[in-house]
Design an enzyme around this catalytic site. Structure first.
Site, PDB file in Angstrom:
ATOM      1  CE  LYS A 193      -4.051  -1.979  -0.108  1.00  0.00           C
ATOM      2  NZ  LYS A 193      -3.754  -3.310  -0.633  1.00  0.00           N
TER       3      LYS A 193
HETATM    4  C1  LIG Z   1      -9.655  -2.349  -1.963  1.00  0.00           C
HETATM    5  C2  LIG Z   1      -9.154  -3.122  -0.789  1.00  0.00           C
HETATM    6  N1  LIG Z   1      -9.939  -3.241   0.294  1.00  0.00           N
HETATM    7  C3  LIG Z   1      -9.530  -3.903   1.385  1.00  0.00           C
HETATM    8  C4  LIG Z   1      -8.296  -4.502   1.439  1.00  0.00           C
HETATM    9  C5  LIG Z   1      -7.904  -5.248   2.665  1.00  0.00           C
HETATM   10  O1  LIG Z   1      -6.784  -4.687   3.254  1.00  0.00           O
HETATM   11  P1  LIG Z   1      -5.959  -5.486   4.385  1.00  0.00           P
HETATM   12  O2  LIG Z   1      -5.045  -6.413   3.659  1.00  0.00           O
HETATM   13  O3  LIG Z   1      -5.226  -4.411   5.109  1.00  0.00           O
HETATM   14  O4  LIG Z   1      -6.938  -6.178   5.227  1.00  0.00           O
HETATM   15  C6  LIG Z   1      -7.435  -4.401   0.347  1.00  0.00           C
HETATM   16  C7  LIG Z   1      -6.118  -5.045   0.410  1.00  0.00           C
HETATM   17  O5  LIG Z   1      -5.480  -5.425  -0.505  1.00  0.00           O
HETATM   18  C8  LIG Z   1      -7.867  -3.696  -0.807  1.00  0.00           C
HETATM   19  O6  LIG Z   1      -7.077  -3.586  -1.866  1.00  0.00           O
END
Ligand SMILES: Cc1ncc(COP(=O)(O)O)c(C=O)c1O
Length: 411
Positions: A193
């Site tokens: 990210k």
């Molecule tokens: C659009 C989106 N929402 C939610 C998530 C979930 O994030 P996390 O991996 O921090 O739980 C991601 C992760 O890749 C994402 O790209």
């Protein structure tokens, strides 16, 4: 190979910008002797809150946890429907299922891949409780249109800001700091990210009451966290806790927050570096036949999270390449991705269309016709490397290899 020699090493899709600042921050946090949630997490919440224009921030161990907490605090459960775009990572919809509610998959705009407010309007029923706009690739969804729908039907928005910490919509930050219909916004600090803590996330809440509930639910349902229970600095003296819900274990801890604070200090500089690489890509890609980049509407500040191109529909008719036969397989797209990998360029798909995944087909009875735009875009999209330390020469290399891969696979 033309002017470009094959690289010896794979050019990765993403490389985290971790340097001495992060090492020093971790060392200092370790030396403090308090590793779980504590003062660094609080500081990170406050500083990120200032950045995104929100006061009620709660550090979590992932964006998925933050999304789940938001829905849980709002009491989303069996019988409820939540509208989610079909073009997103699975977590945006999975959390609705975790609450016992039903995700309803909406189609997306063909130019930005963000949720299509026109389709959302058609999907709203008396069971709809919320909409989860995803700021795909860091480009804000149409928040004004979605807020109007939310107000009209008594719904709330929970913005999935996993790609979009830096993004702005019509001069306002995305999330609770910008849109009055937004009750929650969730951020991700996963290793790919824009701000990285390895794993980690943050929930922004509109009200202190929601934040308080989210904090309790995110830590076993205990009425006080460990810092408050053990530490005299946390609230002065011994505090007995109670269990007021069967909560989850979702808290951020101070090592993550130490990384987060160091990364936050670089956030704008890294955004600028990605912006430059995206501008360079767009200029070079304009000269490549058969592919189109994402559009950035004039009224947004994109976060430039990922860079993807769409293959022209005509190219998908090229000679088929063997695939694993999944319903969402796209032989030409997959052929181009593999041809890029043979040329030391890592490419990827963001994302397969949720309507066509095995689980959601089974749960919701959806298929490619449920969200035809998202299904089509998924078959034509290829994500190319983008990260802050990427060199201009890397972008030139990727585009040259893309041309070669296209001519190899599509003729
Ligand atoms: C659009 C989106 N929402 C939610 C998530 C979930 O994030 P996390 O991996 O921090 O739980 C991601 C992760 O890749 C994402 O790209």
């Amino acid at each position: 190979m033309g002017l470009f020699h094959m690289r010896d090493e794979l050019l990765k899709l993403h490389v985290a910008d971790m340097g001495e600042e992060e090492v020093a921050a971790l060392r200092e946090a370790l030396a403090g002797g308090w590793l779980t949630r504590g003062p660094r997490t609080t500081r990170f919440e406050q500083e990120l809150g200032r950045y995104v224009g929100a006061e009620q921030m709660l550090g979590t161990n992932s964006c998925t946890a933050a999304l789940h907490l938001g829905l849980s605090v709002a009491g989303i459960g069996p019988g409820d429907e939540v509208i989610v775009p079909a073009q997103t990572f699975a977590a945006s919809a999975n959390v609705v299922v975790h609450c016992g509610a039903r995700p309803v998959l909406a189609d997306v705009r063909p130019d930005t891949h963000t949720i299509d407010p026109g389709h959302v309007a058609e999907l709203i029923t008396e069971r709809t409780r919320a909409i989860i706009p995803v700021h795909f690739a860091g480009t804000p969804a149409d928040l004004d249109e979605l807020a109007e729908l939310a107000d009209k039907h008594g719904l709330f928005l929970m913005e999935d800001c996993a790609h979009a910490i830096e993004a702005q919509y019509r001069g306002r930050p995305v999330g609770v700091g910008g849109c009055p219909a937004t009750r929650f916004a969730a951020y991700s600090f996963y290793t790919t990210k824009n701000l990285i803590t390895g794993e980690g996330g943050m929930l922004a809440c509109r009200t202190p009451e929601d934040r308080q509930r989210a904090q309790v639910l995110g830590l076993h349902g205990m009425s006080a966290d460990a810092w408050q229970r053990y530490s005299s600095a946390g609230g002065g003296g011994f505090r007995l806790y109670d269990i007021i819900a069967a909560g989850y274990k979702y808290n951020m801890f101070d090592l993550q927050a130490a990384l987060g604070l160091a990364q936050l200090a670089k956030l704008d500089a890294n955004w600028e570096r990605r912006r430059e690489r995206v501008a360079q890509y767009n200029e070079l890609i304009a000269g490549v036949e058969g592919v189109t980049p994402l559009a950035y509407p004039a009224y947004v500040k994109p976060a430039y999270h990922i860079y993807l191109v769409r293959l022209d529909p005509a190219l998908l008719k090229a000679a088929p390449v063997a695939t694993d036969g999944a319903p969402h397989a796209s032989p030409v797209r997959d052929g181009v991705i593999n041809a890029l990998r043979r040329r030391q360029v890592e490419a990827y798909v963001h994302y397969i269309c949720l309507s066509e995944t095995e689980f959601y087909r089974r749960l919701l009875g959806t298929d490619d016709k449920t969200t035809p735009v998202a299904a089509d875009l998924a078959r034509r999209s290829i994500t190319l490397p983008l990260f802050p330390t990427m060199a201009p020469a890397d972008v030139e290399y990727v585009v040259a290899m893309l041309k070669e891969a296209l001519s190899e696979i599509c003729g």
